[in-house]
Design an enzyme around this catalytic site. Structure first.
Site, mmCIF file in Angstrom:
data_model
loop_
_atom_site.group_PDB
_atom_site.id
_atom_site.type_symbol
_atom_site.label_atom_id
_atom_site.label_comp_id
_atom_site.label_asym_id
_atom_site.label_seq_id
_atom_site.Cartn_x
_atom_site.Cartn_y
_atom_site.Cartn_z
ATOM 1 N N CYS A 2 0.848 -1.198 0.000
ATOM 2 C CA CYS A 2 0.000 0.000 0.000
ATOM 3 C C CYS A 2 0.882 1.245 0.000
ATOM 4 O O CYS A 2 2.065 1.196 0.309
ATOM 5 C CB CYS A 2 -0.871 0.027 1.249
ATOM 6 S SG CYS A 2 -1.905 -1.409 1.427
ATOM 7 N N ARG A 27 4.311 0.814 -7.029
ATOM 8 C CA ARG A 27 4.343 -0.117 -5.882
ATOM 9 C C ARG A 27 3.334 -1.241 -6.048
ATOM 10 O O ARG A 27 3.357 -2.217 -5.313
ATOM 11 C CB ARG A 27 4.042 0.632 -4.588
ATOM 12 C CG ARG A 27 5.059 1.684 -4.199
ATOM 13 C CD ARG A 27 4.474 2.690 -3.224
ATOM 14 N NE ARG A 27 4.207 2.116 -1.939
ATOM 15 C CZ ARG A 27 5.049 2.172 -0.896
ATOM 16 N NH1 ARG A 27 6.204 2.775 -1.048
ATOM 17 N NH2 ARG A 27 4.744 1.638 0.254
ATOM 18 N N TRP A 75 -2.844 -2.375 -1.715
ATOM 19 C CA TRP A 75 -2.420 -3.694 -2.205
ATOM 20 C C TRP A 75 -3.089 -4.686 -1.253
ATOM 21 O O TRP A 75 -2.707 -4.793 -0.076
ATOM 22 C CB TRP A 75 -0.899 -3.794 -2.141
ATOM 23 C CG TRP A 75 -0.361 -5.170 -2.327
ATOM 24 C CD1 TRP A 75 -0.066 -6.083 -1.359
ATOM 25 C CD2 TRP A 75 -0.061 -5.831 -3.560
ATOM 26 N NE1 TRP A 75 0.398 -7.245 -1.892
ATOM 27 C CE2 TRP A 75 0.421 -7.123 -3.245
ATOM 28 C CE3 TRP A 75 -0.139 -5.454 -4.886
ATOM 29 C CZ2 TRP A 75 0.815 -8.027 -4.221
ATOM 30 C CZ3 TRP A 75 0.256 -6.353 -5.862
ATOM 31 C CH2 TRP A 75 0.720 -7.622 -5.535
ATOM 32 N N ASN A 101 -0.735 1.879 5.802
ATOM 33 C CA ASN A 101 0.106 0.904 5.107
ATOM 34 C C ASN A 101 0.729 0.017 6.171
ATOM 35 O O ASN A 101 1.386 0.496 7.089
ATOM 36 C CB ASN A 101 1.212 1.604 4.300
ATOM 37 C CG ASN A 101 2.166 0.587 3.681
ATOM 38 O OD1 ASN A 101 1.771 -0.550 3.394
ATOM 39 N ND2 ASN A 101 3.425 0.968 3.506
ATOM 40 N N GLY A 102 0.498 -1.296 6.066
ATOM 41 C CA GLY A 102 1.073 -2.236 7.038
ATOM 42 C C GLY A 102 0.039 -3.313 7.363
ATOM 43 O O GLY A 102 -0.943 -3.486 6.651
ATOM 44 N N GLU A 478 17.204 -23.165 -7.959
ATOM 45 C CA GLU A 478 16.809 -21.754 -8.050
ATOM 46 C C GLU A 478 18.019 -20.869 -8.282
ATOM 47 O O GLU A 478 17.953 -19.894 -9.038
ATOM 48 C CB GLU A 478 16.069 -21.344 -6.776
ATOM 49 C CG GLU A 478 15.768 -19.854 -6.651
ATOM 50 C CD GLU A 478 14.882 -19.291 -7.776
ATOM 51 O OE1 GLU A 478 14.361 -20.083 -8.581
ATOM 52 O OE2 GLU A 478 14.757 -18.064 -7.852
ATOM 53 N N LYS A 482 18.218 -18.150 -11.398
ATOM 54 C CA LYS A 482 18.492 -16.719 -11.205
ATOM 55 C C LYS A 482 19.643 -16.274 -12.096
ATOM 56 O O LYS A 482 19.575 -15.263 -12.769
ATOM 57 C CB LYS A 482 18.834 -16.445 -9.735
ATOM 58 C CG LYS A 482 17.642 -16.411 -8.832
ATOM 59 C CD LYS A 482 16.900 -15.112 -8.919
ATOM 60 C CE LYS A 482 15.484 -15.079 -9.408
ATOM 61 N NZ LYS A 482 14.689 -16.159 -9.724
ATOM 62 N N GLU A 485 18.531 -16.320 -15.897
ATOM 63 C CA GLU A 485 17.474 -15.430 -16.409
ATOM 64 C C GLU A 485 17.862 -13.959 -16.345
ATOM 65 O O GLU A 485 17.266 -13.152 -17.039
ATOM 66 C CB GLU A 485 16.151 -15.681 -15.696
ATOM 67 C CG GLU A 485 16.130 -15.372 -14.230
ATOM 68 C CD GLU A 485 14.728 -15.613 -13.645
ATOM 69 O OE1 GLU A 485 13.739 -15.542 -14.376
ATOM 70 O OE2 GLU A 485 14.648 -15.883 -12.452
ATOM 71 N N HIS A 501 28.152 -39.572 -13.175
ATOM 72 C CA HIS A 501 27.390 -40.386 -14.141
ATOM 73 C C HIS A 501 27.298 -39.710 -15.503
ATOM 74 O O HIS A 501 26.353 -39.935 -16.244
ATOM 75 C CB HIS A 501 25.989 -40.667 -13.577
ATOM 76 C CG HIS A 501 26.019 -41.441 -12.310
ATOM 77 N ND1 HIS A 501 26.350 -42.777 -12.245
ATOM 78 C CD2 HIS A 501 25.842 -41.048 -11.021
ATOM 79 C CE1 HIS A 501 26.329 -43.185 -10.995
ATOM 80 N NE2 HIS A 501 26.022 -42.165 -10.223
ATOM 81 N N LYS A 600 6.783 -11.044 -16.422
ATOM 82 C CA LYS A 600 6.617 -11.221 -14.974
ATOM 83 C C LYS A 600 5.561 -12.284 -14.689
ATOM 84 O O LYS A 600 5.654 -13.023 -13.736
ATOM 85 C CB LYS A 600 6.212 -9.898 -14.326
ATOM 86 C CG LYS A 600 6.088 -9.957 -12.801
ATOM 87 C CD LYS A 600 7.389 -10.372 -12.151
ATOM 88 C CE LYS A 600 7.252 -10.591 -10.661
ATOM 89 N NZ LYS A 600 8.434 -11.263 -10.087
HETATM 90 C C1 AGP Z 1 11.079 -16.278 -11.697
HETATM 91 O O1 AGP Z 1 12.337 -15.623 -11.518
HETATM 92 C C2 AGP Z 1 10.712 -16.425 -13.131
HETATM 93 N N1 AGP Z 1 10.430 -15.112 -13.641
HETATM 94 C C3 AGP Z 1 9.646 -17.444 -13.441
HETATM 95 O O2 AGP Z 1 10.286 -18.677 -13.358
HETATM 96 C C4 AGP Z 1 8.421 -17.500 -12.502
HETATM 97 O O3 AGP Z 1 8.816 -18.006 -11.262
HETATM 98 C C5 AGP Z 1 7.403 -18.449 -13.119
HETATM 99 O O4 AGP Z 1 7.007 -17.898 -14.358
HETATM 100 C C6 AGP Z 1 6.167 -18.656 -12.218
HETATM 101 O O5 AGP Z 1 5.516 -17.441 -12.035
HETATM 102 P P1 AGP Z 1 4.412 -17.354 -10.856
HETATM 103 O O6 AGP Z 1 5.132 -17.589 -9.579
HETATM 104 O O7 AGP Z 1 3.856 -15.965 -10.978
HETATM 105 O O8 AGP Z 1 3.385 -18.410 -11.129
#
Ligand code: AGP
Length: 605
Positions: A2, A27, A75, A101-102, A478, A482, A485, A501, A600
């Site tokens: 928020c 935000r 939010w 906000n909070g 993960e 990171k 990407e 292997h 996103k």
């Molecule tokens: C995360 O860094 C990526 N942008 C991507 O793998 C993301 O996690 C994936 O598309 C799932 O998105 P969601 O969590 O909004 O479902």
């Protein structure tokens, strides 16, 4: 999250409030509103959706006269994004309005008390308790009523309150949510961050937790929590607006990495009450569940891979993790004895939604763990636990991933307690460790100042291997994503025991290998993998628990993380890998917040 704004002065307040709210749009929000005082009454306008709707409703503020007011972008956390849930919230007698906000952690008990006292609630929000408390304590002294009401609150709040009886005065209170005052000439401002007022003044005062302030067109008075007036320095903002949106960080991603301890606190704190895990919204009968399936995409899927270890170990239930894009076409063995846990930051990922529908059609019960309130996945699930991470702007998720893990940890403890599968004392010990995670995440952020230098060493690599075993392997998944990407370097995560292997054939001179050695039960084994790859010329960057001296002699470079129970470690262990990927990408001049080819939220197949 928020955003709040406020103004008192000699200009029409509404247009300034609307402009300030527009500066807070980045935000993330789903509703908005303003309240302006005039002729001893308060005019409130609220909308769902964009600020543009509020501008249309108020004809850019022309329909809302008055020179003092407050505004809010919401939010949604408690209560869906609806007009009644939008701020500002008004007292029953119409004398007060508040923006906040909070998260008010004790709002349930306050709501019960106020309802017993005869106060009528118009919304589902935690915020509304504030304005009824102020009304209850008001006996003609605005400041006293605000102080008494604030003293009843537990949680985080940055709030602004106006009173029809004193139309030019605003009170603001700060506790664990940012609140900044803008100093003008014949006018004064407040906001959640400087972007909302830097167009009008660059002279600001940062309130600290426990402080509150009184604003009129002619003065700002600041008080400590006892009500004693104190003086605070006026700072000069030199940032440009764009930098201010990122809180002074160069990228949203770095800002979101750095705010993970605060996001973690917002995720955990309201859910541990009186030494018990309290999961409001988990209205699911789990007694006849025989297996759990976790499905998601990308980082959310990798959060599931890490959470699997914790749930299996504590709940003694088999946990299967499936990529949603695979699950939806796999004719899954799912029935009414399956609990499907769906992880998603956006709540709109097409593959995940399709997998949910496939499993629902086979009788599975569905728990969603998402960040966006009211999202499609949240609406489709039988019940939803929100991560409350606040909006995540950078495409590459960081706080979205770690807060998903935290909810999985809370879920595991909650279910294990009910299945009576915990060892003696384990519940209390793990709850204590869970509460300490935000602090340990902060330590993980602070204890590796050399990561930018490591990034300079490794940023020209053609490829990288991230290896680990057990929970370390889940984090390696993960960590590699990171790196890929945002820095565009090919990075492969590999179960360390699998190298021999086949993949070890790829290890060549100076091949960077990031070796995760934070799980004490398998560290020795991974250390022998380090010896294997070193013998073939690899350059090894090891990630280990602080105090692990054995590994120093084996690795070329070290990154340390605080000691955490293995079952809770992933949300801390991932942090230096997020930073490493960020600084490598920065060295490579990549578009970190908006990496090429990525969205996103992947709302298409
Ligand atoms: C995360 O860094 C990526 N942008 C991507 O793998 C993301 O996690 C994936 O598309 C799932 O998105 P969601 O969590 O909004 O479902």
């Amino acid at each position: 999250m928020c955003g709040i704004v406020g103004y008192t002065g000699n200009q029409s307040a509404a247009p300034l409030l609307l402009e300030g709210l527009k500066k807070l749009e980045y935000r993330g929000y789903d509703s908005a509103g303003i309240a302006v005082t005039e002729d001893h009454s308060i005019h409130i306008s609220k909308v769902t959706g964009r600020i543009a709707n509020l501008c249309e409703k108020t004809e850019d503020g022309r329909l809302t006269p008055g020179t003092t007011g407050i505004g809010h972008t919401r939010w949604a956390t408690h209560g869906a994004p609806t007009e009644p849930n939008a701020h500002p919230h008004a007292s029953n007698d119409g004398r007060f309005a508040v923006v906040h906000n909070g998260i008010i952690e004790n709002y349930v008990e306050l709501r019960q008390e106020l309802t017993r006292e005869g106060y009528r609630f118009e919304s589902e929000t935690d915020t509304e308790v504030i304005v009824h408390l102020v009304e209850m304590y008001y006996a003609g002294d605005f400041k006293k009523a605000v102080m008494k009401a604030s003293n009843r609150l537990r949680g985080s709040y940055a709030m602004g309150i106006v009173c029809a009886d004193e139309p030019e005065r605003i009170f603001v209170v700060r506790e664990a949510s940012p609140l900044i005052l803008g100093v003008g000439i014949g006018e004064n401002y407040f906001a959640s961050d400087v972007t909302a007022m830097v167009a009008y003044t660059r002279n600001v005062i940062y309130l600290e937790d426990g402080e509150f302030a009184e604003l009129t067109p002619d003065f700002i008075r600041i008080y400590d929590c006892s009500g004693r007036e104190i003086s605070k320095p006026v700072s000069r903002i030199t940032w440009d607006i764009q930098a201010a949106e990122k809180g002074g960080y160069e990228h949203f991603m770095l800002k979101e990495i750095m705010e993970q301890p605060r996001a973690a606190k917002a995720t955990i704190t309201p859910r541990i009450q009186g030494g018990e895990v309290v999961l409001e919204g988990l209205e699911l009968d789990l007694t006849d569940i025989q297996k759990i399936m976790i499905t998601a995409c990308g980082s959310a899927y990798y959060a599931g891979c890490a959470g699997k270890y914790t749930i299996e170990k504590l709940c003694h239930l088999p946990v299967q993790t499936e990529l949603a894009s695979e699950l939806r076409y796999s004719d899954p063995l799912v029935d009414e004895h399956t609990l499907l846990i769906v992880l998603s930051q956006s709540g709109e990922t097409a593959d995940t939604i399709a997998a949910m529908k496939e499993c629902r059609s086979r009788g599975a019960k569905i728990l969603a763990i998402v960040n966006v309130v009211g999202s499609t996945i949240a609406k489709l699930a039988d019940c939803t636990l929100y991560t409350w991470a606040g909006p995540e702007i950078a495409v590459a998720t960081t706080k979205g991933y770690t807060t998903q893990l935290l909810v999985l940890y809370l879920f595991a403890l909650y279910v294990a307690k009910r299945r009576n599968t915990l060892e003696p004392g384990q519940y209390r010990r793990l709850i204590g460790e869970l509460k300490g995670l935000p602090k340990l995440m902060q330590q993980a952020l602070d204890m590796n100042p050399r990561i930018p230098r490591l990034a300079k060493k490794y940023h020209k690599a053609q490829s990288m291997f991230f290896i680990g075993r057990n929970t370390d392997y889940a984090v390696a998944l993960e960590g590699a994503l990171k790196m890929k990407e945002i820095s565009y370097i090919h990075a492969e995560s590999y179960a360390a025991g699998e190298l021999k292997h086949g993949t070890i054939a790829l290890i060549q001179e100076k091949q960077p290998v990031i070796a995760l050695c934070c799980n004490p039960s398998v560290t020795d084994k991974t250390m022998s993998n380090i010896v294997e790859v070193k013998a073939r010329g690899a350059e090894v960057l090891a990630v280990a628990e602080r105090g692990n001296q054995k590994i120093v002699s084996l690795a070329d470079d070290m990154i340390y993380v605080p000691k955490v129970d293995t079952l809770l470690a992933a949300c801390v262990e991932i942090i230096p890998l997020q930073l490493l990927a960020y600084y490598v990408a920065r060295e490579n001049g990549c578009d970190i917040d908006k990496p090429k080819n990525l969205a996103k939220s992947v709302t298409v197949e």
